[in-house]
Design an enzyme around this catalytic site. Structure first.
Site, PDB file in Angstrom:
ATOM      1  N   GLY A  74       2.086  -2.688  -0.522  1.00 15.89           N
ATOM      2  CA  GLY A  74       3.107  -1.796  -1.069  1.00 15.89           C
ATOM      3  C   GLY A  74       4.511  -2.148  -0.597  1.00 15.89           C
ATOM      4  O   GLY A  74       5.476  -2.067  -1.363  1.00 15.89           O
ATOM      5  N   THR A  75       4.638  -2.547   0.656  1.00 21.53           N
ATOM      6  CA  THR A  75       5.969  -2.845   1.191  1.00 21.53           C
ATOM      7  C   THR A  75       6.569  -4.058   0.486  1.00 21.53           C
ATOM      8  O   THR A  75       7.739  -4.041   0.083  1.00 21.53           O
ATOM      9  CB  THR A  75       5.882  -3.081   2.719  1.00 21.53           C
ATOM     10  OG1 THR A  75       5.353  -1.895   3.318  1.00 21.53           O
ATOM     11  CG2 THR A  75       7.246  -3.392   3.313  1.00 21.53           C
ATOM     12  N   ASN A  82       4.370  10.389   0.174  1.00 20.46           N
ATOM     13  CA  ASN A  82       3.310  10.070   1.133  1.00 20.46           C
ATOM     14  C   ASN A  82       3.110  11.158   2.186  1.00 20.46           C
ATOM     15  O   ASN A  82       2.008  11.375   2.659  1.00 20.46           O
ATOM     16  CB  ASN A  82       3.599   8.733   1.825  1.00 20.46           C
ATOM     17  CG  ASN A  82       5.038   8.595   2.247  1.00 20.46           C
ATOM     18  OD1 ASN A  82       5.941   8.627   1.422  1.00 20.46           O
ATOM     19  ND2 ASN A  82       5.261   8.470   3.551  1.00 20.46           N
ATOM     20  N   GLN A 105       0.796   6.080  -3.093  1.00 20.91           N
ATOM     21  CA  GLN A 105      -0.038   7.210  -2.656  1.00 20.91           C
ATOM     22  C   GLN A 105      -0.808   7.818  -3.818  1.00 20.91           C
ATOM     23  O   GLN A 105      -1.896   8.345  -3.644  1.00 20.91           O
ATOM     24  CB  GLN A 105       0.835   8.305  -2.036  1.00 20.91           C
ATOM     25  CG  GLN A 105       1.294   8.026  -0.638  1.00 20.91           C
ATOM     26  CD  GLN A 105       0.207   8.149   0.417  1.00 20.91           C
ATOM     27  OE1 GLN A 105      -0.697   8.975   0.321  1.00 20.91           O
ATOM     28  NE2 GLN A 105       0.294   7.312   1.428  1.00 20.91           N
ATOM     29  N   HIS A 147      -5.060  -0.763   0.042  1.00 20.71           N
ATOM     30  CA  HIS A 147      -5.705  -0.039   1.154  1.00 20.71           C
ATOM     31  C   HIS A 147      -5.517   1.471   1.083  1.00 20.71           C
ATOM     32  O   HIS A 147      -6.081   2.212   1.891  1.00 20.71           O
ATOM     33  CB  HIS A 147      -5.244  -0.595   2.508  1.00 20.71           C
ATOM     34  CG  HIS A 147      -3.888  -0.198   2.971  1.00 20.71           C
ATOM     35  ND1 HIS A 147      -3.694   0.766   3.928  1.00 20.71           N
ATOM     36  CD2 HIS A 147      -2.652  -0.641   2.645  1.00 20.71           C
ATOM     37  CE1 HIS A 147      -2.383   0.889   4.167  1.00 20.71           C
ATOM     38  NE2 HIS A 147      -1.732   0.050   3.397  1.00 20.71           N
ATOM     39  N   THR A 192       0.035 -19.191  -1.920  1.00 20.66           N
ATOM     40  CA  THR A 192      -1.356 -19.237  -2.394  1.00 20.66           C
ATOM     41  C   THR A 192      -1.892 -17.817  -2.561  1.00 20.66           C
ATOM     42  O   THR A 192      -1.770 -16.998  -1.651  1.00 20.66           O
ATOM     43  CB  THR A 192      -2.229 -20.021  -1.383  1.00 20.66           C
ATOM     44  OG1 THR A 192      -1.664 -21.323  -1.250  1.00 20.66           O
ATOM     45  CG2 THR A 192      -3.667 -20.112  -1.853  1.00 20.66           C
ATOM     46  N   CYS A 205       6.736   5.317  13.004  1.00 25.84           N
ATOM     47  CA  CYS A 205       7.365   3.995  12.998  1.00 25.84           C
ATOM     48  C   CYS A 205       6.363   2.967  13.512  1.00 25.84           C
ATOM     49  O   CYS A 205       5.235   3.291  13.850  1.00 25.84           O
ATOM     50  CB  CYS A 205       8.639   4.003  13.830  1.00 25.84           C
ATOM     51  SG  CYS A 205       8.352   4.171  15.590  1.00 25.84           S
TER      52      CYS A 205
END
Ligand code: PLP
Length: 395
Positions: A79-80, A162, A192, A214, A250, A339
């Site tokens: 997601g990031t 989230n 989310q 995930h 890859t 964090c």
């Protein structure tokens, strides 16, 4: 829940918003992929051809579930990365003609989006406006509409938050933005929401959509950025030109198969799962609020939220202390916003909603999901109130 760590003996996992247990069907599909030689999808020999076929089948499946074309699906590392590619790729890809560029995002975006927007604003001298939310965490649509102008290249509004699970009125956002500037790219972080909503329907009209495996029973380390042609994003990572020049490197074929399988199961079970999980979430809310009468349900029941989220603020309790005590008894939840060190920070989401500091210090996020059972809820309702009392008596 024997797929989770066995220490302590009983585990009550109510932290699906942080990450979900890998679905056994996904683990099986991924094991199957590695049971035979797997090459690099760009190669020409048999293992490479097999890798390419599996990758493209996974892409086809994700595309069909999102009602997009396969060429619009970019596999990423999560997601990031998808959020960074959406923000920086959009700004780099659009020809500016020397004009001022502007981004609009909600004040409650996940840091993957919010910090990308803030960094892009600093690096590229781009104007950034953050849209406020009301006390329920829903964006102020009028403010959003006012902020979009001819310079606005990107609007980023998440599908569901989230921390609180609150859903944003995305269809209204799309309509409002299109009315003001048809060329503006609309990006939604659906990380989310993906387990519980019809992605095709809920993200219709968005140029860019981010997902992460995930969060829906798939593996860590793979995500998707779905485009809507022509979104015009430029690569942020250069190399061999994979993913149609948009994301070199890859490809993670095993991860892509895991992502597609997780999404398939989530989509097939979505309606039943949402009902079942919302029922469990409501039972958890009722049980905890009855036993801790001054606990505040941060989001009132009438507000549209994801099925699995329960956000409580418990006065007189430091969430870290409660989370540690819960953790010692195998009850896993979270403070909503953490964090990299794991330390809890003041939540920018609760601050944007105007939740008083004193209350947000006792903010606990329970997130239920596909693996949650009635026994999990019963155990949390039995144990958590006693831990709250213990903290209050000690202070
Ligand atoms: N967006 C939202 C709404 C999230 O909840 C998360 C993860 O917590 C992310 C983005 C980042 O996803 P990933 O962990 O795959 O990088």
């Amino acid at each position: 829940m024997d797929h989770l760590s066995s220490e302590p003996a009983v585990l009550t996992y109510l932290d699906h918003g942080a990450t979900t247990p890998l679905r056994p069907e996904v683990a099986e599909a991924m094991a199957e992929v590695t049971s035979e030689p797997l090459g690099n999808p760009t190669g020409s020999h048999r293992p490479a051809q097999r890798a390419r076929r599996l990758l493209e089948e996974a892409r086809d499946e994700v595309a069909a579930l999102m009602d997009r074309d396969p060429g619009q699906i970019i596999f990423t590392s999560g997601g990031t990365e998808s959020a960074n590619l959406a923000v920086f790729g959009t700004l780099a890809g659009l020809h500016r003609d020397g004009s001022t560029a502007a981004i609009v995002c909600s004040a409650v975006e996940h840091p993957a989006v919010l910090e990308s927007c803030r960094a892009a604003a600093l690096e590229g001298a781009v104007r950034l406006n953050e849209v406020p939310v009301d006390s329920a965490g829903v964006i102020a649509l009028n403010a959003l509409t006012d902020l979009v102008d001819v310079d606005t290249q990107l609007v980023a509004i998440m599908l569901a938050n989230n921390e609180t699970g609150v859903m944003q009125p995305l269809a209204d956002v799309v309509e409002a933005v299109r009315r003001k500037n048809d060329a503006t790219r609309i990006f939604t972080d659906a990380v989310q929401a993906a387990s519980f909503v019809d992605l095709a329907e809920q993200t219709r009209g968005c140029d860019l959509v981010a997902l992460s495996a995930h969060k829906l029973g798939g593996p860590v380390g793979v995500g998707v950025l779905a485009e809507w042609m022509p979104s015009g994003i430029a690569a942020r990572q250069y190399g061999g030109g994979q993913e149609r020049e948009r994301r070199s490197g890859t490809q993670n074929v095993v991860g892509a198969v895991g992502m597609a399988t997780a999404l398939r199961f989530a989509a097939a079970e979505r309606e039943d799962a949402a009902e079942r999980v919302a029922g469990l979430r409501d039972a958890l809310a009722e049980g905890l609020c009855a036993a801790i009468p001054d606990a505040v349900r941060t989001i009132a029941p009438g507000v549209a939220t994801l099925a699995g989220h329960l956000h409580l603020c418990i006065p007189g309790v430091e969430r870290e202390e409660l989370l540690v005590l819960m953790g010692e008894r195998g009850i896993c939840a979270s403070g909503g916003s953490s964090c990299a060190s794991g330390a809890l920070q003041t939540s920018h989401v609760l601050a944007a909603m105007g939740v008083a500091d004193g209350l947000s210090r006792g903010a606990i996020r329970f997130t239920l999901g596909h693996a949650t059972t009635p026994g999990d809820v019963e155990r949390a309702v039995t144990l958590v109130p006693g831990l709250v009392d213990q903290i209050r008596q000690g202070s």
